[in-house]
Design an enzyme around this catalytic site. Structure first.
Site, PDB file in Angstrom:
ATOM      1  N   LYS A 186     105.989  47.995  52.457  1.00 25.27           N
ATOM      2  CA  LYS A 186     105.624  48.072  51.042  1.00 25.27           C
ATOM      3  C   LYS A 186     105.793  49.461  50.425  1.00 25.27           C
ATOM      4  O   LYS A 186     105.008  49.871  49.575  1.00 25.27           O
ATOM      5  CB  LYS A 186     104.165  47.608  50.857  1.00 25.27           C
ATOM      6  CG  LYS A 186     103.945  46.155  51.249  1.00 25.27           C
ATOM      7  CD  LYS A 186     102.504  45.743  51.100  1.00 25.27           C
ATOM      8  CE  LYS A 186     101.670  46.227  52.271  1.00 25.27           C
ATOM      9  NZ  LYS A 186     100.316  45.679  52.284  1.00 25.27           N
ATOM     10  N   ASP A 221      94.140  42.961  55.229  1.00 20.28           N
ATOM     11  CA  ASP A 221      93.671  42.290  54.003  1.00 20.28           C
ATOM     12  C   ASP A 221      93.715  40.768  54.124  1.00 20.28           C
ATOM     13  O   ASP A 221      92.915  40.063  53.514  1.00 20.28           O
ATOM     14  CB  ASP A 221      94.426  42.756  52.748  1.00 20.28           C
ATOM     15  CG  ASP A 221      95.936  42.662  52.860  1.00 20.28           C
ATOM     16  OD1 ASP A 221      96.437  42.323  53.944  1.00 20.28           O
ATOM     17  OD2 ASP A 221      96.612  42.937  51.850  1.00 20.28           O
TER      18      ASP A 221
HETATM   19 MG    MG Z   1      95.246  43.676  47.821  1.00 25.31          MG
END
Ligand code: MG
Ligand code: ADP
Length: 604
Positions: A186, A221
């Site tokens: 990312k 996450d």
């Molecule tokens: Mg997030």
């Protein structure tokens, strides 16, 4: 054929070819899902695969009764967040948070600078929230104030505030509170981090600043989404992220995580463990992923060419860029530009210049008023540029009302799937889309963007988003099959006959299977917690995921899948994980050997 009409017909061919390449047939979806299941097995069996299937040492999901107060730190995407989470039991929580900016130089500089910044942010949060840790500086330990961390614990000395660290990058975890960074994703590329224990990097930064905070749990996450959804809405089997990146974590039988080896204590213990799939790295070999030239350009110019192949088709970081590449190819089409009369803008020219949020704005403009729209119109809106799963040209409801004053300009070139004579409602939708384009793409005014341009932009961005949702459905479908909640239409080897539409008639064995499968809720629904701006904001994203799911596992199973936002998933999930860590290791917050802080509830 005159030369002009030859140009128009070849132009139309270009658009139709693009559409055909971006649409996924049910067979495409199924073979992608089959490949998914193969890669699940590879990753569960051995270390080192891109879809890493990481054991998280989280051995169950909460039931909503958990109580305690924790800090949470969330790093892994567009924002850095620090939270204070109070779990009240009864599925309720309170969360206060601050967001902190992450500069490009922090993301790609020295890791120690990045982790110092994390510690500074926690420090700033504690100051702002007035948490008692600062009073502890230069003293033996943390001063406890009423209502602060672990209100149950009266101990005044030597304790640390427990923090759960949501770190959403691939980490090979060895315990709840340790794991080595495998790679960045990312857009992150901080130096001297890969190969190091991420908890140690953070704890060292806290210690350098004499902060009495202890990182007790490392959480992805996806795991956070799974745990927090379970806490607030009842036990769930999958947590999925559709934000800057995409990834999922699910509850697996420990016996299937064969790479742990027969002597691992977790194997001896048996039961379940949450596995972080790292599905963003699915099919890096691009065996089944339907790459177009736009995907290839995106990948080539990315900071991690060939890696995170699946993520590059799906997530918020990339959808705007794929669409930008597609649109530019039409702007530059030869011999005749097919978009904006060959004009471009700064936004369109800039690498990653088009944010995925703009795709949502375009789609919102297109579907606006859809709720109170007459049936015919809503239907027409639906049909344009869509048809993911039937592999055929979408059918338009009824003949569109033809009005000579409302047609697009002559020689407007549109994909064959768009109606040449739009209804008044469609035209006003296109007007709205045009306004969004003028503003967000940075054109000078309406004169730069024709309604035909607006139709093409909405068509293109809709196709890119639809493909993303369809592929997301493959990931969810693969987990349903892997966990025994569903059978794959056509069989996992692709050797079963497929009958009927939408899997309705071939859900055979599915009902038999789902009963008694551990992890189902009492009401028979299958819980899936999701988080991320893409699934939260892109219009009808979940609906398109469901459409794909129906082709994969049949509508009987799709119907009982309950997909819900894992609200504040990374914060609440980190807190729940910290709770589990303290339960496993009660003296983890102690400076010296001391009595353990009381933890009221825990989950298995
Ligand atoms: Mg997030
Ligand atoms: P993170 O993944 O960093 O935790 P988010 O879930 O907010 O954060 O995802 C951010 C990503 O979502 C960015 O790539 C951004 O382009 C994209 N995004 C932000 N807003 C929207 C929106 N309204 N529609 C679609 N995508 C969005």
């Amino acid at each position: 054929m005159s030369s002009t009409s030859a140009i128009f017909s070849s132009a139309q061919n270009i658009l139709d070819t693009i559409e055909a390449r971006l649409l996924l047939s049910p067979d495409d979806l199924r073979s992608i899902t089959r490949q998914f299941l193969k890669e699940f097995e590879l990753g569960l069996g051995s270390y080192g695969y891109p879809m890493a299937m990481i054991p998280t040492f989280v051995t169950g999901v909460p039931d909503g009764s958990e109580v305690g107060t924790f800090l949470a730190l969330d790093l892994g995407g567009t924002n850095l967040r620090v939270c204070r989470v109070q779990l009240h039991g009864s599925s309720l929580f309170t969360l206060t948070q601050q967001k902190y900016k992450l500069s490009e130089s922090l993301k790609t500089g020295e890791a120690s600078a990045l982790f110092d910044y994390l510690a500074d942010s926690v420090d700033a949060f504690l100051t702002e929230e007035g948490v008692g840790v600062h009073g502890a500086r230069g003293r033996k330990g943390v001063r406890r104030e009423e209502g602060q961390m672990f209100d149950d614990d009266e101990d005044e000395d030597a304790d640390y505030l427990p923090l759960g660290f949501t770190f959403s990058f691939p980490v090979e975890q060895t315990a709840l509170n340790s794991g080595k960074i495998l790679t960045w994703t990312k857009g992150f590329a901080a130096r001297n981090a890969v190969g190091n224990d991420v908890v140690k990097l953070l704890q060292d930064a806290f210690d350098r600043k004499h902060l009495h905070v202890r990182c007790v749990a490392l959480v992805n996450d996806t795991v956070g989404a799974l745990l927090s959804r379970s806490y607030t809405a009842g036990k769930s089997i999958l947590g999925g992220i559709f934000g800057t990146g995409t990834n999922g974590a699910y509850l697996e039988d420990v016996s299937k995580i064969t790479k742990l080896g027969p002597n691992h204590p977790a194997v001896a213990r048996g039961g379940k463990m949450v596995v972080n799939t790292e599905w963003g790295g699915f099919d890096n070999a691009r065996i089944t992923l339907p790459s177009t030239p736009y995907d290839n350009i995106l990948d080539r110019l990315s900071i991690n060419p060939t890696y995170q192949a699946f993520e590059k088709f799906i997530s918020g970081m990339y959808l705007g860029e794929i669409t930008r590449q597609l649109l530019l190819s039409l702007v530059d089409a030869a011999p005749t530009p097919l978009l904006f009369k060959g004009k471009s803008t700064k936004v369109l020219n800039g690498h990653y210049g088009l944010d995925t949020a703009v795709l949502s704005l375009v789609e919102e403009a297109w579907v606006a008023g859809g709720d109170d729209a007459g049936e015919g119109d809503a239907g027409e809106g639906d049909a344009a540029g869509e048809g993911l799963t039937n592999g055929e040209k979408p059918a338009y409801p009824g003949p569109p009302a033809f009005s000579p004053t409302l047609t697009l300009p002559p020689h407007t070139i549109l994909p064959s799937s768009l109606p040449p004579h739009p209804t008044p409602r469609t035209l006003s939708a296109l007007e709205r889309v045009r306004k969004v384009i003028v503003k967000e793409f940075g054109f000078g005014g309406d004169g730069d963007v024709s309604l035909g341009d607006a139709a093409i932009v909405r068509w293109a961005s809709g196709l890119v988003a639809r493909r993303a949702a369809g592929l997301s459905g493959c990931a969810v479908g693969a987990v349903l099959v892997q966990t025994g909640f569903a059978s794959l239409v056509g069989g996992v080897n692709g050797d079963m006959k497929v009958e009927g539409e939408n899997g309705d008639t071939h859900g055979e064995g599915v009902n038999g299977k789902k009963e008694g499968v551990e992890g189902a809720r009492e009401d028979g629904t299958i819980g899936v917690g999701v988080d991320g701006s893409l699934i939260q904001h892109y219009p009808r994203f979940e609906e398109m995921v469901r459409e794909s799911l129906r082709e994969l596992v049949g509508s009987e199973v799709e119907r009982i899948v309950e997909i819900g936002m894992a609200k504040d998933g990374s914060g609440v999930g980190a807190a729940l994980c910290a709770l589990q860590a303290i339960k496993q290791q009660p003296d983890i917050l102690m400076n010296q050997a001391h009595q353990a802080p009381k933890v009221t509830h825990s989950y298995p």
